[in-house]
Scaffold this motif. Structure first.
Motif, short mmCIF file in Angstrom:
data_model
loop_
_atom_site.label_atom_id
_atom_site.label_comp_id
_atom_site.label_asym_id
_atom_site.label_seq_id
_atom_site.Cartn_x
_atom_site.Cartn_y
_atom_site.Cartn_z
N ALA A 52 0.84 -1.07 0.12
CA ALA A 52 0.09 0.15 0.07
C ALA A 52 0.83 1.42 0.07
N ALA A 55 1.86 1.82 -3.53
CA ALA A 55 0.84 2.15 -4.40
C ALA A 55 0.52 3.76 -4.55
N SER A 56 -0.92 3.80 -5.13
CA SER A 56 -1.34 4.98 -5.53
C SER A 56 -1.12 6.18 -4.40
N ARG A 57 -1.64 5.85 -3.31
CA ARG A 57 -1.82 7.03 -2.40
C ARG A 57 -0.69 7.49 -1.89
N LEU B 144 -2.05 0.02 -9.24
CA LEU B 144 -2.30 1.30 -9.05
C LEU B 144 -3.83 1.45 -9.03
N TYR B 145 -4.59 1.27 -10.01
CA TYR B 145 -5.89 1.38 -10.04
C TYR B 145 -6.52 0.73 -8.69
N PHE B 147 -5.34 -0.53 -6.23
CA PHE B 147 -5.06 -0.14 -4.65
C PHE B 147 -5.69 1.46 -4.43
N ARG B 148 -5.86 2.27 -5.63
CA ARG B 148 -6.38 3.44 -5.41
C ARG B 148 -7.94 3.06 -4.70
N ARG B 150 -8.95 0.28 -3.26
CA ARG B 150 -8.70 -0.22 -1.90
C ARG B 150 -8.66 0.90 -0.85
N GLU B 151 -7.93 1.96 -1.02
CA GLU B 151 -7.47 2.83 0.06
C GLU B 151 -9.06 3.33 0.21
#
Lengths: 186, 324, 159
Positions: A52, A55-57, B144-145, B147-148, B150-151
């Motif tokens: 995580a 990843a993106s954030r 990346l998509y 996990f976006r 998932r956050e």
């Protein structure tokens, strides 16, 4: 201040261009600090938080961290999760395969000291029993912010080590850095 | 080593024999691309894998031994760390066992909250599958998509439980606390966004020709094999076994919500992927119904806190029933 | 299910020491260890049972004996069956079911690993979760969980 004096302080950028002037040692340290490549090596829950973080954030790329799939190209090993007696020899081998200088981050309670598996029959009580650990990040699992803090502290340490080297001082003793648990855990 | 020229003749030194031995390759456990720590001893014949011996146990903790010594409710945090992608589901499993042992009634609202959280958890878990699966097949963007989104789920769960990954939120006899204020609205917003995002995944993977050719017809698991090996979950359903515990033996309020169980026949990687994608949509359906039907009322456990002594005695009763 | 249960009881007679039917599709049998394999074979092949799905196989230690637990499911009739038996702690031998249900292969290896139960006829009965050189069977009630019994192998502490 002339270029020579400024060079004493580290890296300078020539105005109006993309040229950096620096001593080779400075440049090496700067590169070393800002491109710590990490070994893709997840064990358990903390590995998911490590993913995580990448990843993106949270985007670990901002800090020059990049996951490499082989120990030969890695500078830092993030031990993310509990280590069993069966797994320990492989971790040691991976550590030995990494080129110098190399650093270890023990992520989470299990890798630091056994965590909730303090009385388990097969879990090693802390990865520092067989590899030297630079940063302990507490939490079960730690939040991505805490892992990032650990990484930044490690970068600071790399810079300090280099400064000492440059000034002819002995290398500072590697005291472990401890990142305490903040807020809710991950 | 000197080899006599006259013998053996070329016919005894058959080249076929040498080729048929194959090549042994070791994958793992430290191999970087493994998810979970697994070692595979593969025997190859050219590009084909002819034999595979998995070696497991690199993460074994002896949890059963540790649980023996603790009161039942102290074991709930351990279950978080069994399947850390779906911690709440594991919490629920051990709590349901204890509730059944002790004959504990769960308040209705707590049952609805549990189902709501379980389905959110399922979405989070499936998203990790999607992301890592895409990465493994060369579609790195998918990571990346997935996990976006998932956050977003983790934010919801964190608001409710206070943790991102290991929630420890289900209790014997209920849930520790009610949902936070405005939670329902936030979940509804998420459902709305996520429906569109599934369409994006479809565009990125399901309709992707390369992705299809890398999954269709690969790793086929026939129905008989899946049954004989006791496969469960999406793997079983992709091989044509219509087995979903939520339908076969409904728990909590799963018998009051409408949803379909996707079952496919082909049993390949593609089918397993499609089953999970459909489960994402069905989870959204369940979440919407649960939010609509959720009654007001208490949701905290309405039972004495079972100390180990009490439950040992209850277990004894149960054991006596087993023995009688 | 009633007809099926009747046939089963008739077929095995005294080998089934007791049976309980919880619900229309849930049955629990306690059987003699000697007919363990035979009953599993019957439950799988008999047209009225068709228990083709091995859901679980485990062992527990009561202190006096080992209990063995097998849970089966029928994909045809949606029936559940729990088969129980017990074996002595001194001679923990029982027939392996791998020929009937390939899925119990790892379960049996795990139970060998943790309790030291010997599944006779298992093609590859060796430790699965613990390291190969582990001493003792940790899930037995009398196992002494001292780390000195099974120390960390390989690398030694650095300091």
């Amino acid at each position: 201040m002339g270029v020579k004096e400024r060079l004493e302080q580290g890296i300078i950028r020539v105005p109006g261009g993309t040229i950096l002037v620096a001593k080779l040692a400075d440049l090496m340290a700067w590169a070393r600090k800002s491109s710590m490549w990490s070994l893709t090596f997840g064990l358990s829950c903390c590995a998911i938080e490590m993913m995580a973080t990448a990843a993106s954030r949270y985007d670990l790329d901002r800090f020059g961290m990049f996951f490499r799939a082989t120990p030969r190209q890695a500078d830092v090993m993030i031990v993310a999760g509990w280590v069993s007696v069966k797994m320990a020899p492989f971790i040691k081998r991976l550590y030995e395969q990494m080129p110098e200088p190399k650093y270890v981050i023990a992520m989470g309670g299990c890798a630091s000291a056994g965590g909730p598996y303090r009385d388990s029959i097969t879990i090693v009580k802390g990865v520092d029993q067989f590899v030297p650990v630079d940063v302990y990040v507490y939490g079960c699992p730690p939040r991505p912010e805490n892992l990032i803090l650990g990484i930044l502290k490690l970068q600071e340490r790399i810079r300090e080590e280099h400064r000492a080297e440059k000034n002819g001082l002995p290398r500072p003793v590697r005291e472990p850095i401890i990142i305490p648990e903040t807020g809710a855990t991950g | 080593m000197s080899v006599p020229v006259s013998s053996p003749t070329p016919s005894t030194l058959s080249t076929v024999e040498i080729l048929s031995q194959g090549m042994v390759i070791n994958v793992g456990p430290q191999h970087p691309s493994t998810h979970g720590v697994l070692r595979l001893i593969l025997t190859l014949d050219g590009e084909q894998i002819v034999a595979c011996e998995p070696v497991i146990g690199y993460l074994h903790r002896g949890l059963e031994k540790m649980m023996e010594r603790r009161p039942y409710r102290h074991n709930i945090p351990f279950t978080d760390r069994l399947d850390y992608l779906a911690a709440l589901s594991n919490n629920l499993a051990i709590c349901q066992c204890t509730e059944r042992l002790g004959g504990v009634e769960v308040p209705e609202r707590a049952q609805y909250i549990r189902v709501l959280l379980m389905e959110l958890q399922r979405i989070a878990s499936h998203l990790v599958f999607l992301g890592t699966f895409g990465t493994d097949l060369g579609a790195t963007t998918m990571f990346l998509y997935a996990f976006r989104e998932r956050e977003m789920v983790l934010d919801l769960l964190e608001e409710c439980t206070g943790a991102r990954l290991t929630y420890n939120w289900v209790r014997v006899g209920g849930v520790p606390d009610d949902l936070p204020e405005g939670f329902g609205q936030k979940v509804q917003d998420f459902v709305k966004i996520f429906r569109q995002r599934i369409g994006e995944y479809d565009m990125l993977l399901t309709r992707n020709r390369i992705f299809r050719s890398r999954t269709q017809g690969i790793g086929v698991l026939p129905k008989e094999t899946a049954l004989a090996y006791g496969c469960s979950g999406p793997v079983a359903r992709a091989s044509g076994i219509a087995y979903d515990i939520r339908k076969v033996a409904p728990y909590e309020v799963y018998d009051r919500v409408e949803f379909d169980v996707p079952v496919l026949e082909s049993g390949d990687v593609w089918a397993r992927y499609l089953v999970r994608m459909e489960e994402l949509r069905q989870s959204l359906r369940i979440i919407e119904q649960v939010l609509q039907d959720m009654p007001e009322g208490p949701c905290r456990p309405n039972c004495p806190r079972y100390s180990s002594l009490q439950l040992v005695s209850l277990t004894r009763v149960w054991k006596a029933r087993v023995a009688s | 299910m009633n007809q099926a249960v009747e046939n089963l009881l008739q077929r095995f007679g005294e080998a089934i020491t007791e049976w309980t039917q919880f619900s229309p599709n849930e049955l629990r049998l306690t059987v003699a260890a000697s007919s363990w394999q035979e009953i599993a074979q019957y439950l799988r092949d008999e047209p009225l049972w068709r228990m083709d799905y091995p859901a679980d196989l485990t062992v527990w230690d009561t202190g006096n004996e080992f209990g063995v637990y097998l849970r089966l499911w029928s994909s045809v009739y949606n029936h559940n069956a729990i088969v129980l038996t017990s074996i002595s702690r001194e001679q923990p031998h029982i027939a392996s079911l791998t020929a009937i249900y390939p899925g119990v292969d790892w379960h049996e290896r795990e139970m060998y690993d943790m309790y030291g139960v010997i599944f006779e006829g298992h093609p590859n009965l060796k430790r699965i979760l613990l390291p190969d050189d582990w001493e003792g069977f940790p899930f037995r009630k009398d196992y002494v969980a001292e780390p000195s019994g099974n120390p960390l192998h390989g690398p030694q502490p650095v300091n």
